[in-house]
Every structure is written in structure tokens, then in C-alpha cells.
Scaffold this motif. Sequence first.
Motif, PDB file in Angstrom:
ATOM      1  N   ASN A  38       0.854  -1.189   0.000  1.00 47.24           N
ATOM      2  CA  ASN A  38       0.000   0.000   0.000  1.00 47.24           C
ATOM      3  C   ASN A  38       0.888   1.236   0.000  1.00 47.24           C
ATOM      4  O   ASN A  38       1.392   1.645   1.046  1.00 47.24           O
ATOM      5  CB  ASN A  38      -0.895  -0.023   1.254  1.00 47.24           C
ATOM      6  N   CYS A  41       0.659   4.359   2.455  1.00 48.81           N
ATOM      7  CA  CYS A  41       1.061   4.291   3.859  1.00 48.81           C
ATOM      8  C   CYS A  41       2.396   3.581   4.035  1.00 48.81           C
ATOM      9  O   CYS A  41       3.064   3.769   5.036  1.00 48.81           O
ATOM     10  CB  CYS A  41      -0.042   3.559   4.635  1.00 48.81           C
ATOM     11  N   ASP A  43       2.567   0.199   3.860  1.00 49.36           N
ATOM     12  CA  ASP A  43       2.300  -1.131   4.412  1.00 49.36           C
ATOM     13  C   ASP A  43       2.699  -2.206   3.407  1.00 49.36           C
ATOM     14  O   ASP A  43       2.369  -2.108   2.226  1.00 49.36           O
ATOM     15  CB  ASP A  43       0.804  -1.314   4.703  1.00 49.36           C
ATOM     16  N   CYS A  66       1.315  -0.372   9.323  1.00 52.69           N
ATOM     17  CA  CYS A  66       0.771   0.403  10.425  1.00 52.69           C
ATOM     18  C   CYS A  66      -0.169  -0.469  11.266  1.00 52.69           C
ATOM     19  O   CYS A  66      -0.449  -1.619  10.934  1.00 52.69           O
ATOM     20  CB  CYS A  66       0.038   1.623   9.875  1.00 52.69           C
ATOM     21  N   SER A  69      -3.284  -1.875   9.314  1.00 53.35           N
ATOM     22  CA  SER A  69      -3.023  -2.936   8.333  1.00 53.35           C
ATOM     23  C   SER A  69      -2.624  -4.228   9.045  1.00 53.35           C
ATOM     24  O   SER A  69      -3.039  -5.321   8.637  1.00 53.35           O
ATOM     25  CB  SER A  69      -1.942  -2.517   7.338  1.00 53.35           C
ATOM     26  N   ARG A 132      -7.095   5.427   5.506  1.00 60.98           N
ATOM     27  CA  ARG A 132      -6.950   4.228   6.326  1.00 60.98           C
ATOM     28  C   ARG A 132      -7.699   3.027   5.744  1.00 60.98           C
ATOM     29  O   ARG A 132      -7.389   1.880   6.079  1.00 60.98           O
ATOM     30  CB  ARG A 132      -7.455   4.497   7.740  1.00 60.98           C
ATOM     31  N   CYS A 135      -5.369   0.804   4.135  1.00 67.44           N
ATOM     32  CA  CYS A 135      -4.597   0.001   5.092  1.00 67.44           C
ATOM     33  C   CYS A 135      -5.399  -1.236   5.503  1.00 67.44           C
ATOM     34  O   CYS A 135      -4.856  -2.339   5.584  1.00 67.44           O
ATOM     35  CB  CYS A 135      -4.284   0.821   6.339  1.00 67.44           C
TER      36      CYS A 135
HETATM   37 ZN    ZN Z   1      -1.293   1.695   6.800  1.00 67.86          ZN
END
Ligand code: ZN
Length: 158
Positions: A38, A41, A43, A66, A69, A132, A135
Motif C-alpha cells: 500500500n 502508507c 504497508d 501500520c 493494516s 486508512r 490500510c
Molecule cells: Zn497503513
Amino acid sequence: MLDNELRELYQDIILDHQQDPRNFGPMENPTHHAEGFNPLCGDRIQLSLQMDGDEIQHVKFSGSGCAISTASASMMTEALTGKTRAEAEALSQGFRDLLTGQSQNAEDAEDSDPTGLGKLRVLAGVQQFPVRVKCATLAWHTLEAALQKESTTPTRTE
Ligand code: ZN
């Protein structure tokens, strides 16, 4: 529709899965595997499945990301164990509908759970934060990629 108490409970569940992710680590001899990223972010997730025919027997994930995730992937692995491919795909669809606000499930969360998402519904709160959502859905997109790769079964035409 979340009051503060419920919100705290939800945060506790997410925190618990982030700090102590379930089914975390490498898998030997997965039948299905995929990686997800991702970029919004940063991830990253590697997802491994062991399937026996149509049934998901084991699911493991690794990677770094994060809290959302990681918690989402951890809860997903628990939800998928023992499910058939069709059930897993239905869960994935239900989860993404929940996070994109296309499901009434979040509001009805107290008593009814028509899509069988169980505690995955705690992640519905992220729909207020569009960044988010990526995530939370990363693990599920990765799952779909993994399910589409038949690493041991020869491709057949239907
Ligand atoms: Zn994330």
C-alpha cells in the motif's frame, strides 16, 4: 453509531491484534502466496495459504505496516481458517462493502451479523478515514491475489 465505550473496546481489539498479531510469520510449503503493498502508507504484507482442495487450512502473514493494516491482516487470518474459497471470497466482499460504506452492517453491528464478519466489524470505524481504508483492505486484496494463483494445481479450463 459508536458511543465512547464501544469505540474504546474497538480500539482495544485493534491494539491487541497489532501488538500480538495472530498467525504471523513465514509458512513452509504454502499452496498459495501473494504480496501486497500500500504505497499510500508504506504497508507491506506477504500472505501464505495452505489449502486442501477448496478449504483453507492455514493462513499466515508477515511484513510490516501500520496498526490498522497489521490488525486487519491478523483478524483476517483468524477469520479465514477453515473457510472454503467461496466463503473467503464472500467475507472479502462483505468486508470491503463494510469499509466503503456500502453495507448497513456497521449500524446493525450489535445484534445482527448477516455477512458473518464477526469482530472484523471493529474495523468499520476506519471508513471515516479514506486513507486508512487502504490500510484495512490491503490484506484482503492480497488474499484475492493469492487465491487467484494456483501454485500447485494445473490450470484447467472450465
Ligand atoms: Zn497503513
